[in-house]
Design a protein around this motif. Structure first.
Motif, PDB file in Angstrom:
ATOM      1  N   GLU A 113       4.421   1.671   3.109  1.00  0.00           N
ATOM      2  CA  GLU A 113       3.665   0.851   4.095  1.00  0.00           C
ATOM      3  C   GLU A 113       3.422  -0.634   3.841  1.00  0.00           C
ATOM      4  O   GLU A 113       3.542  -0.983   2.603  1.00  0.00           O
ATOM      5  CB  GLU A 113       2.368   1.614   4.451  1.00  0.00           C
ATOM      6  CG  GLU A 113       2.504   2.985   4.793  1.00  0.00           C
ATOM      7  CD  GLU A 113       2.748   3.373   6.202  1.00  0.00           C
ATOM      8  OE1 GLU A 113       3.255   2.345   6.934  1.00  0.00           O
ATOM      9  OE2 GLU A 113       2.921   4.631   6.594  1.00  0.00           O
ATOM     10  N   GLU A 114       2.650  -1.370   4.694  1.00  0.00           N
ATOM     11  CA  GLU A 114       2.620  -2.864   4.318  1.00  0.00           C
ATOM     12  C   GLU A 114       1.700  -2.999   3.178  1.00  0.00           C
ATOM     13  O   GLU A 114       2.014  -3.738   2.341  1.00  0.00           O
ATOM     14  CB  GLU A 114       1.899  -3.349   5.511  1.00  0.00           C
ATOM     15  CG  GLU A 114       2.863  -3.540   6.889  1.00  0.00           C
ATOM     16  CD  GLU A 114       3.766  -4.539   6.660  1.00  0.00           C
ATOM     17  OE1 GLU A 114       3.701  -5.338   5.865  1.00  0.00           O
ATOM     18  OE2 GLU A 114       4.856  -4.651   7.423  1.00  0.00           O
ATOM     19  N   ASP A 115       0.694  -2.165   2.915  1.00  0.00           N
ATOM     20  CA  ASP A 115      -0.459  -2.354   1.885  1.00  0.00           C
ATOM     21  C   ASP A 115       0.336  -1.950   0.607  1.00  0.00           C
ATOM     22  O   ASP A 115      -0.127  -2.818  -0.463  1.00  0.00           O
ATOM     23  CB  ASP A 115      -1.614  -1.366   1.931  1.00  0.00           C
ATOM     24  CG  ASP A 115      -1.271  -0.002   2.176  1.00  0.00           C
ATOM     25  OD1 ASP A 115      -0.110   0.504   2.330  1.00  0.00           O
ATOM     26  OD2 ASP A 115      -2.260   0.744   2.067  1.00  0.00           O
ATOM     27  N   PHE A 116       1.279  -1.182   0.664  1.00  0.00           N
ATOM     28  CA  PHE A 116       2.069  -0.949  -0.615  1.00  0.00           C
ATOM     29  C   PHE A 116       2.839  -2.088  -1.001  1.00  0.00           C
ATOM     30  O   PHE A 116       2.964  -2.324  -2.273  1.00  0.00           O
ATOM     31  CB  PHE A 116       3.218   0.446  -0.321  1.00  0.00           C
ATOM     32  CG  PHE A 116       4.011   0.801  -1.613  1.00  0.00           C
ATOM     33  CD1 PHE A 116       3.716   1.916  -2.108  1.00  0.00           C
ATOM     34  CD2 PHE A 116       5.028   0.057  -1.904  1.00  0.00           C
ATOM     35  CE1 PHE A 116       4.426   2.234  -3.476  1.00  0.00           C
ATOM     36  CE2 PHE A 116       5.896   0.224  -3.037  1.00  0.00           C
ATOM     37  CZ  PHE A 116       5.261   1.433  -3.630  1.00  0.00           C
ATOM     38  N   LEU A 117       3.560  -2.744   0.060  1.00  0.00           N
ATOM     39  CA  LEU A 117       4.268  -3.985  -0.470  1.00  0.00           C
ATOM     40  C   LEU A 117       3.351  -4.979  -1.203  1.00  0.00           C
ATOM     41  O   LEU A 117       3.778  -5.714  -1.883  1.00  0.00           O
ATOM     42  CB  LEU A 117       4.885  -4.429   0.895  1.00  0.00           C
ATOM     43  CG  LEU A 117       5.879  -3.627   1.601  1.00  0.00           C
ATOM     44  CD1 LEU A 117       6.525  -4.449   2.805  1.00  0.00           C
ATOM     45  CD2 LEU A 117       7.156  -3.752   0.681  1.00  0.00           C
ATOM     46  N   GLU A 118       2.034  -5.254  -0.515  1.00  0.00           N
ATOM     47  CA  GLU A 118       1.284  -6.058  -1.383  1.00  0.00           C
ATOM     48  C   GLU A 118       0.932  -5.786  -2.564  1.00  0.00           C
ATOM     49  O   GLU A 118       0.781  -6.584  -3.555  1.00  0.00           O
ATOM     50  CB  GLU A 118      -0.054  -6.004  -0.216  1.00  0.00           C
ATOM     51  CG  GLU A 118       0.008  -6.567   1.055  1.00  0.00           C
ATOM     52  CD  GLU A 118      -1.311  -6.512   1.869  1.00  0.00           C
ATOM     53  OE1 GLU A 118      -2.405  -6.337   1.160  1.00  0.00           O
ATOM     54  OE2 GLU A 118      -1.388  -6.548   3.026  1.00  0.00           O
ATOM     55  N   LEU A 119       0.812  -4.523  -3.012  1.00  0.00           N
ATOM     56  CA  LEU A 119       0.623  -4.155  -4.439  1.00  0.00           C
ATOM     57  C   LEU A 119       1.954  -4.450  -5.276  1.00  0.00           C
ATOM     58  O   LEU A 119       1.893  -4.727  -6.332  1.00  0.00           O
ATOM     59  CB  LEU A 119       0.292  -2.732  -4.461  1.00  0.00           C
ATOM     60  CG  LEU A 119      -1.252  -2.251  -3.957  1.00  0.00           C
ATOM     61  CD1 LEU A 119      -1.514  -1.104  -3.955  1.00  0.00           C
ATOM     62  CD2 LEU A 119      -2.223  -2.900  -4.821  1.00  0.00           C
ATOM     63  N   ALA A 120       3.025  -4.074  -4.593  1.00  0.00           N
ATOM     64  CA  ALA A 120       4.327  -4.369  -5.215  1.00  0.00           C
ATOM     65  C   ALA A 120       4.491  -5.591  -5.724  1.00  0.00           C
ATOM     66  O   ALA A 120       5.050  -5.691  -6.667  1.00  0.00           O
ATOM     67  CB  ALA A 120       5.411  -3.626  -4.434  1.00  0.00           C
ATOM     68  N   SER A 121       4.000  -6.650  -5.110  1.00  0.00           N
ATOM     69  CA  SER A 121       4.219  -7.972  -5.565  1.00  0.00           C
ATOM     70  C   SER A 121       3.961  -8.297  -6.793  1.00  0.00           C
ATOM     71  O   SER A 121       4.513  -9.045  -7.750  1.00  0.00           O
ATOM     72  CB  SER A 121       3.586  -8.919  -4.514  1.00  0.00           C
ATOM     73  OG  SER A 121       2.250  -8.843  -4.515  1.00  0.00           O
ATOM     74  N   SER A 122       2.877  -7.666  -7.487  1.00  0.00           N
ATOM     75  CA  SER A 122       2.396  -7.756  -8.676  1.00  0.00           C
ATOM     76  C   SER A 122       2.880  -6.621  -9.649  1.00  0.00           C
ATOM     77  O   SER A 122       3.088  -6.849 -10.742  1.00  0.00           O
ATOM     78  CB  SER A 122       0.851  -7.851  -8.723  1.00  0.00           C
ATOM     79  OG  SER A 122       0.291  -6.691  -8.037  1.00  0.00           O
ATOM     80  N   ASP A 123       3.027  -5.262  -9.118  1.00  0.00           N
ATOM     81  CA  ASP A 123       3.033  -4.153 -10.056  1.00  0.00           C
ATOM     82  C   ASP A 123       4.522  -4.026 -10.309  1.00  0.00           C
ATOM     83  O   ASP A 123       5.020  -3.207 -11.315  1.00  0.00           O
ATOM     84  CB  ASP A 123       2.425  -2.993  -9.482  1.00  0.00           C
ATOM     85  CG  ASP A 123       0.725  -3.225  -9.762  1.00  0.00           C
ATOM     86  OD1 ASP A 123       0.416  -4.156 -10.302  1.00  0.00           O
ATOM     87  OD2 ASP A 123       0.254  -2.319  -8.693  1.00  0.00           O
TER      88      ASP A 123
END
Length: 322
Positions: A181-191
């Motif tokens: 989901e969109e919130d996963f993409l936000e986390l993925a940017s750093s992780d």
């Protein structure tokens, strides 16, 4: 060779005993204190709990490698700050039991340890499945945030992520197939740069199918995950804790041929294969688990998987003795 918590193995033992066959069970959690292994290099004999393993004709490798001491020993070791001796005992025991693979190398194994270790990897499985003619979801492995966002856009934001191989049992419920989901993409940017990750397009399903393969026999069942009330189950039926409609199905010959060709290419004699049937009646390969559970399938469908495992072991044992 198994775990002490494996109910499936209990069914196999009951079946063997009803036929009058002898057996030995190795629970890897107890190898350091309860199995009584003995190796005599003068006579080239290996025994387990007093039974000479030269008489063994077939080996069923259900689970392997979760070696340990019993809880009391571990607690005492921690209390006395003796973790180093404890770790040493586990490590050395693992190597000693690994000798069984060498000593019993000329026997039939369901599955062989080396083949299990090599082909538990889902990336290898997907490559081989594609080679034998299966469709697979659009897939990438990446550590690049830009590659992930491009893949997300190319698949209209309809993608999932999952692990690529075997994980500890304690983490399994955290590693089911997950929609991105969109919130996963936000986390993925750093992780995401910290760990290469598998992403796949989500394939809309009519049904999920579990095909349990024993030798050249295939036992298939439909898992009707899409009719479940919980949305998570539509992405991974395991979220339902087996509370899903399951019933036997006979797959087309061309699909069964692909399954057997895949098992041959992976050098596996046993495996639980997960497939998807789309609304267009296309079959997609997801993965094969060389340790896949089957007891719950038998309960729901009546498919005689345990009996076929025993038949295979008995056949190979008798073939060696003739």
């Amino acid at each position: 060779m198994t775990s002490e918590y494996e109910e499936n193995v209990n069914s196999i033992i009951e079946n063997l005993e009803s036929r009058g066959y002898e057996w030995q069970r190795i629970n890897s959690e107890k190898t350091s204190y309860k199995n009584g292994i003995s190796i005599d290099f003068n006579s080239n004999e290996v025994s387990l709990n007093g039974t000479n393993l030269n008489s063994v004709g077939a080996v069923y490798c259900r689970k392997w490698g979760r070696f340990g001491l019993n809880k009391w020993q571990s607690a005492v070791a921690q209390y006395r700050d003796e973790t180093a001796p404890t770790d040493f005992a586990i490590s050395d025991t693992k190597h000693i039991y690994r000798y069984l693979k060498y000593a019993l190398n000329d026997r039939f194994w369901l599955n062989r340890l080396d083949n299990f270790d090599d082909y538990i990897n889902r990336l290898i499985q997907m490559a081989e499945a594609k080679r034998v003619g299966f469709k697979i979801p659009n897939s990438i492995v990446t550590q690049s945030y830009d590659e992930l966002t491009n893949f997300y856009s190319e698949n209209d934001g309809n993608i999932i992520t999952k692990v690529t191989g075997q994980i500890p049992a304690s983490l399994q419920s955290m590693c089911y197939t997950t929609k991105v989901e969109e919130d996963f993409l936000e986390l993925a940017s750093s992780d995401l740069p910290n760990c290469p990750t598998l992403f796949q397009s989500y394939v809309d399903k009519k049904y999920e199918i579990r095909s349990t393969v024993v030798g050249d026999k295939i036992f298939s069942a439909i898992i009707d995950s899409q009719s479940h009330d919980l949305d998570l189950v539509k992405f991974d039926w395991r979220y339902a804790n087996a509370d899903t409609a399951i019933y036997p199905v006979e797959l087309p010959d061309k699909v069964n041929t692909k399954i057997l060709n895949l098992m041959k290419s992976l050098k596996l004699d046993f495996g639980a294969i997960d497939l998807i049937l789309t609304h267009d009646d296309e079959y997609y390969f997801l993965e094969v688990n060389p340790e896949g559970q089957w007891g719950w399938i038998e309960v729901e469908t009546g498919l005689q998987i345990t009996n076929e495992i025993v038949e295979k072991l008995v056949y190979e044992d008798q073939k060696r003795s003739t």
